[in-house]
Design an enzyme around this catalytic site. Structure first.
Site, short mmCIF file in Angstrom:
data_model
loop_
_atom_site.label_atom_id
_atom_site.label_comp_id
_atom_site.label_asym_id
_atom_site.label_seq_id
_atom_site.Cartn_x
_atom_site.Cartn_y
_atom_site.Cartn_z
N HIS A 9 -5.02 -1.72 2.37
CA HIS A 9 -6.03 -1.35 3.37
C HIS A 9 -6.24 0.17 3.50
CE1 HIS A 9 -6.24 -5.47 4.73
NE2 HIS A 9 -4.94 -5.50 5.01
C1 BDR Z 1 -4.76 -2.41 9.26
O1 BDR Z 1 -3.82 -2.89 10.22
C2 BDR Z 1 -2.56 -2.27 10.02
O2 BDR Z 1 -1.55 -3.22 10.04
C3 BDR Z 1 -2.62 -1.64 8.66
O3 BDR Z 1 -1.82 -0.47 8.60
C4 BDR Z 1 -4.06 -1.33 8.45
O4 BDR Z 1 -4.40 -0.06 8.98
C5 BDR Z 1 -5.24 -3.59 8.42
O5 BDR Z 1 -5.90 -4.51 9.21
#
Ligand code: BDR
Ligand code: CA
Length: 327
Positions: free
Chosen positions: A247
């Site tokens: 992500h």
């Molecule tokens: C986002 O949520 C967090 O757990 C991760 O670091 C990322 O920024 C993904 O949905």
């Protein structure tokens, strides 16, 4: 012939590290196209105090303790933190890697003060890169009215335009952790780019690719190798997935290679009520003019268009991330 000089982008990463945040920070530090002016911290994957410690630890590992860390919000705007994602990122936000305490400290000033001062000192030059809940950025915009006009761009990891959520069927985790803050950020008077689940879920590394990013003979890659297994095992045990979506590093990749992404432009409104709380809704097709301000259905009125990533060249993004962690 005048040569085109590519300007180095000055960025501040607002983060809740976090396993995938850690990779994103390392990738940014290894990118000569980017100058990281600071890290600001927020609750999310862990509580804020832990995220601040992790930000300091990551900079120590990277031997970049010259970069300041400023601690931010401890709770969302409405006061109710949903709780740390310990099942995804470990109790320490770093895959229970049992890391020593950092030897460095955060600044005495808080994240909003740091953000405001840095933007004021570098008007129209700072790109904010929030990869956690948007509370700090919302507080910046509301406590310092007009500051958005001096922000070059906000490139955020969060939200879902066409795809389902990951924290609920409708919402992505960062937005769900503070939908009221997210809605303020999507109404900012500066360019906002959303790197959300529509693309980040497709930047999916298989087991071999995950192993590769942890296999290089440098301190950053070795740290990634320590923390990734927790996240990998969570996804395997809960969703029977043999790999992980990348992500936060996708947002950092966008900063260097926007051409790897396909975008569409629509204003965004964040749902704050009911079972769709945290959903980023696009307002579409109501006689937009060139400035992006058109007639709008009421909820999207007076909002600039957000630049929304909807497709991605997965291979190129993974190759970029792998190359940058290898050095
Ligand atoms: C986002 O949520 C967090 O757990 C991760 O670091 C990322 O920024 C993904 O949905
Ligand atoms: Ca994050």
């Amino acid at each position: 012939r005048i040569k085109e000089i590519k300007m180095v982008k000055k960025i501040i990463i607002d983060t809740d590290p976090g396993i995938d945040d850690s990779l994103a920070i390392f990738i940014a530090l290894n990118s000569p196209e980017l100058e990281v002016l600071g890290l600001t911290t927020v609750f999310g994957n862990a509580v804020t105090k832990t995220c601040t410690e992790n930000a300091l630890r990551l900079l120590e590992i990277a031997e970049r303790i010259d970069i300041p860390v400023a601690e931010g919000a401890h709770a969302p705007l409405n006061g109710n933190f949903r709780g740390a994602a310990t099942f995804v990122h470990g109790d320490d936000g770093q895959g229970n890697a049992k890391l020593p305490l950092p030897t460095t400290q955060a600044l005495k000033i808080d994240a909003v003060t740091f953000l405001n001062e840095t933007i004021e000192n570098n008007p129209n030059e700072i790109t904010l890169v929030p990869v956690g809940p948007l509370t700090n950025i919302a507080n910046l915009l509301t406590k310092h009215p007009g500051i958005d006009a001096k922000i070059k761009e906000i490139v955020l990891m969060g939200g879902n335009a066409r795809s389902p959520g990951n924290a609920t069927p409708t919402a992505e985790a960062n937005i769900l952790n503070d939908p009221e803050a997210a809605d303020i950020v999507f109404s900012a008077q500066c360019k906002v780019t959303m790197v959300g689940l529509d693309v980040t879920n497709n930047v999916f590394m298989n087991e071999e690719q995950v192993n590769t990013i942890g296999s290089f003979d440098n301190a950053k890659s070795k740290h990634i190798n320590k923390i990734n297994p927790f996240y990998f095992n969570f996804l395997k045990n809960f969703f029977e997935e043999e790999g992980m979506p990348i992500h936060d590093s996708s947002a950092v990749t966008y900063l260097v290679h926007p051409e790897y992404f396909e975008t569409i432009q629509h204003p965004i409104k964040v749902e704050t009520l009911g079972i769709s709380r945290g959903k980023t809704w696009m307002g579409m097709g109501i006689s937009d003019n060139e400035e992006g301000l058109g007639e709008r259905l009421k909820p999207w009125e007076n909002r600039r268009k957000t630049n929304i990533c909807v497709n991605v060249n997965t291979k190129k993004v993974i190759a970029f991330i792998t190359e940058r962690i290898s050095i």
